[in-house]
Write a protein that holds these residues in place. Structure first.
Motif, short mmCIF file in Angstrom:
data_model
loop_
_atom_site.label_atom_id
_atom_site.label_comp_id
_atom_site.label_asym_id
_atom_site.label_seq_id
_atom_site.Cartn_x
_atom_site.Cartn_y
_atom_site.Cartn_z
N PRO A 187 46.12 14.96 -16.41
CA PRO A 187 44.89 13.71 -16.10
C PRO A 187 44.16 13.37 -17.70
O PRO A 187 44.36 13.32 -17.99
N CYS A 188 43.11 12.27 -16.81
CA CYS A 188 43.12 11.49 -17.72
C CYS A 188 40.95 11.63 -17.21
O CYS A 188 41.10 11.72 -15.35
N LYS A 189 39.95 10.92 -18.36
CA LYS A 189 39.51 11.11 -17.58
C LYS A 189 39.27 9.22 -16.78
O LYS A 189 39.85 8.28 -17.26
N PRO A 190 37.96 9.26 -16.04
CA PRO A 190 38.08 7.70 -15.19
C PRO A 190 38.53 6.97 -16.20
O PRO A 190 37.43 7.29 -17.49
N PRO A 191 38.90 5.64 -16.25
CA PRO A 191 38.54 4.53 -17.46
C PRO A 191 36.99 4.18 -17.37
O PRO A 191 36.87 3.90 -16.98
N PRO A 192 37.22 3.51 -18.94
CA PRO A 192 35.94 3.08 -19.48
C PRO A 192 35.41 1.73 -18.32
O PRO A 192 35.95 0.95 -18.17
N SER A 193 33.97 1.76 -18.01
CA SER A 193 33.63 0.74 -17.88
C SER A 193 33.10 -0.65 -18.96
O SER A 193 33.19 0.07 -19.65
N ILE A 194 33.32 -1.67 -18.77
CA ILE A 194 33.69 -2.64 -19.40
C ILE A 194 32.37 -3.31 -18.90
O ILE A 194 31.80 -4.07 -17.59
N ALA A 195 30.95 -4.27 -19.90
CA ALA A 195 30.36 -5.81 -19.68
C ALA A 195 30.94 -6.31 -18.88
O ALA A 195 31.83 -6.80 -19.58
N ASN A 196 30.33 -7.04 -17.91
CA ASN A 196 31.28 -8.35 -17.31
C ASN A 196 32.10 -8.03 -16.68
O ASN A 196 33.08 -9.10 -16.41
N GLY A 197 32.57 -7.07 -16.38
CA GLY A 197 33.89 -6.48 -16.04
C GLY A 197 34.03 -5.62 -15.29
O GLY A 197 33.35 -4.79 -14.67
N HIS A 198 34.88 -5.50 -14.49
CA HIS A 198 34.98 -3.88 -13.70
C HIS A 198 37.03 -3.87 -13.72
O HIS A 198 38.16 -4.70 -14.10
N HIS A 199 37.31 -2.84 -13.23
CA HIS A 199 38.67 -2.44 -13.17
C HIS A 199 39.03 -1.80 -11.89
O HIS A 199 38.49 -1.40 -11.25
N THR A 200 40.37 -1.63 -11.52
CA THR A 200 41.22 -1.21 -10.00
C THR A 200 40.90 -0.19 -10.74
O THR A 200 41.00 1.20 -11.45
N GLU A 201 40.38 0.72 -8.98
CA GLU A 201 40.57 1.99 -8.67
C GLU A 201 41.43 3.25 -7.97
O GLU A 201 42.59 2.39 -7.88
N ALA A 202 41.85 4.46 -8.15
CA ALA A 202 42.64 5.05 -8.07
C ALA A 202 42.28 6.99 -7.84
O ALA A 202 40.82 6.39 -8.24
N ALA A 203 43.09 7.02 -6.54
CA ALA A 203 41.87 7.94 -6.05
C ALA A 203 42.04 8.89 -6.91
O ALA A 203 40.94 10.16 -6.86
N SER A 204 43.20 9.37 -8.21
CA SER A 204 43.05 10.37 -8.92
C SER A 204 44.25 9.44 -10.55
O SER A 204 44.60 8.38 -9.99
#
Length: 489
Positions: A187-204
């Protein structure tokens, strides 16, 4: 009936070996001579001497049996120091051992004063096979008491539990000392958040999970955000099998480059009032001028053009600009060359000059003119083909041709086992990473085939044997011919 002195004294006969010892004693002492009557004291002394000379063997006794690795004497025999010939002792199997079928747990003192049998009476108990490990491998060399089983996982997975178990004594038998481990996807930790942007989500977020970043919409009237860096990152792992992201997440920020202008030159591409990250502009010099620098420039994340804007230098009688060559490079690369200076032109991969050579030399003749300048012609670029898998097939990602980065998934037919990674990636020149796996016949099917072949061979041998004796029987039972009768007469 007259009794011997030993019997009259209530002692056992000394036996053959005792008689031999007496004989040796007599030889030492010389011929017998008549002794004067000395009474019973002399007889008692003679008996004691014979007893001392004969020892334990003269009395027909075995020493305690040797210690066995697999069994031990029953408690009632463990304290005895000597055993008469013909006596029998009983054993019990030690912990971790079990009686060998059909073998008695007793030993007997023989006439040669040796214990029989001499081999072990018990054999090691065996644990059951620990079973298969999902997404991993089990290595078992033996199942006997004290043996070990080790475990490992395939790429992208790690063990949760013990990597090694041992066959030990448990519940009056033997069993593995620990439970079978599991292979969990790293497993990996949840992906980092970034300023002024977003990322796709996954169940795990586990091994090979990919996420894609997108910049937010800028407020109305404001400059747009540019994505700096790789838009997609994926979960992988480090040397310690800890989950890590393939690279740092991108950034979303405003990037603006000034409108570039080149003196004595003009734009041929990339027109626009506003230039943001990765926008490009192409230039050419006016007639009579030669370009010094790159004809194409890009807007960088630091709001500057890269490489720097070119300049246009006036052509004189003795200079040449860089030769323009399609599908090739100039060595050495400069913006301006003096008259008489020569350069080497090398074609790109899969390309050649019309006469077949991959390299040629040209010379500056002044006035921006080069001798014998030609373009490289390129053949079709080979693309990857679907690898041929004996006894297997591609179940995901198959294409008529592949580009670098394409991935496929391979599966073996029923009865065959995959050796290698099921998912591989194309890296160019018809090469895949990891290497293309193979499908090999499973051990179970191989065993069945061996049994079938053995039965066929046995039946063929039996048929030949039967046919041979049938022919011999007919020959022996054939009526006598005339010639046979004459010879017999």
């Amino acid at each position: 009936m007259r009794l011997s002195p030993a019997l009259r004294l209530g002692r056992r006969p000394v036996g053959r070996r005792g008689a031999a010892v007496v004989g040796e004693a007599a030889a030492v002492m010389g011929p017998p001579r008549r002794l004067p009557a000395r009474g019973p004291g002399l007889v008692v002394g003679l008996v004691l001497a014979l007893s001392w000379l004969g020892g334990t063997q003269a009395q027909g006794m075995c020493e305690p049996p040797d210690r066995l690795q697999s069994a031990e004497l029953e408690e009632k025999f463990s304290t005895m120091n000597s055993f008469p010939i013909g006596s029998t002792v009983s054993y019990i199997c030690r912990p971790g051992y079990v009686r060998i079928p059909g073998k008695s747990l007793t030993r007997t003192c023989g006439e040669d004063f040796q214990w029989s049998p001499t081999e072990e009476l018990c054999t090691e108990r065996k644990c059951k096979h620990p079973g298969e490990l999902g997404d991993g491998f089990v290595n078992v060399t033996d199942l006997t008491f004290g043996s070990k089983a080790t475990f490992s996982c395939r790429a992208g997975f790690r063990l949760r539990g013990a990597s090694e178990i041992t066959c030990v004594i448990k519940n009056e038998g033997v069993d593995w000392d620990r439970d079978l481990p599991l292979c969990e996807r790293i497993p990996c930790k949840p992906p980092p958040s970034i300023a002024n942007g977003h990322h796709t989500e996954a169940a795990s977020y586990v091994y090979q999970t990919a996420v894609t970043y997108t910049c937010d919409e800028a407020p109305k009237g404001a400059d747009p955000f540019s994505l700096i860096g790789s838009a997609t990152i994926f979960c992988t792992y480090d040397a310690d099998l800890n989950g890590v992201w393939s690279e740092e997440p991108p950034q979303c920020k405003v990037v603006k480059c000034e409108n570039p202008k080149v003196e004595n030159g003009k734009k041929t591409g990339g027109f626009g009032p506003l230039y943001t990250y990765r926008d490009s502009v192409m230039f050419e010099c006016d007639p009579g001028y030669v370009m010094n620098g790159s004809e194409v420039i890009f807007c960088g994340e630091d709001n500057t053009w890269s490489p720097p804007k070119p300049t246009c230098k006036k052509i004189t009688r003795s200079v040449c600009g860089a030769p323009e060559i399609t599908h090739g490079v100039v060595i050495p690369a400069k913006s301006v060359y003096e008259g008489g200076e020569s350069v080497q032109i090398k074609c790109s991969a899969h390309c050649t000059f019309p006469h077949g050579a991959e390299e040629m030399t040209v010379t500056c003749q002044g006035q921006n003119t080069w001798s014998s300048l030609q373009d490289c012609a390129c053949g079709p670029m080979s693309s990857g083909l679907t690898p041929h898998i004996n006894y297997g097939k591609v179940i995901d990602g198959q294409k008529p041709a592949y580009s670098v980065g394409d991935m496929i998934t391979i599966e073996c037919y029923t009865g065959y086992t995959l050796h290698g990674e099921a998912r591989i990636q194309y890296i160019g020149e018809n090469r895949w990473v990891p290497a293309v796996p193979t499908c090999q016949l499973s051990a179970y099917i191989t065993a069945i085939i061996c049994v079938i072949v053995a039965v066929i061979v046995f039946l063929a041998a039996f048929w030949a044997y039967k046919k041979f004796f049938a022919q011999n029987g007919k020959r022996d039972s054939t009526p006598c011919t005339a010639e046979y009768k004459i010879c017999k007469a």
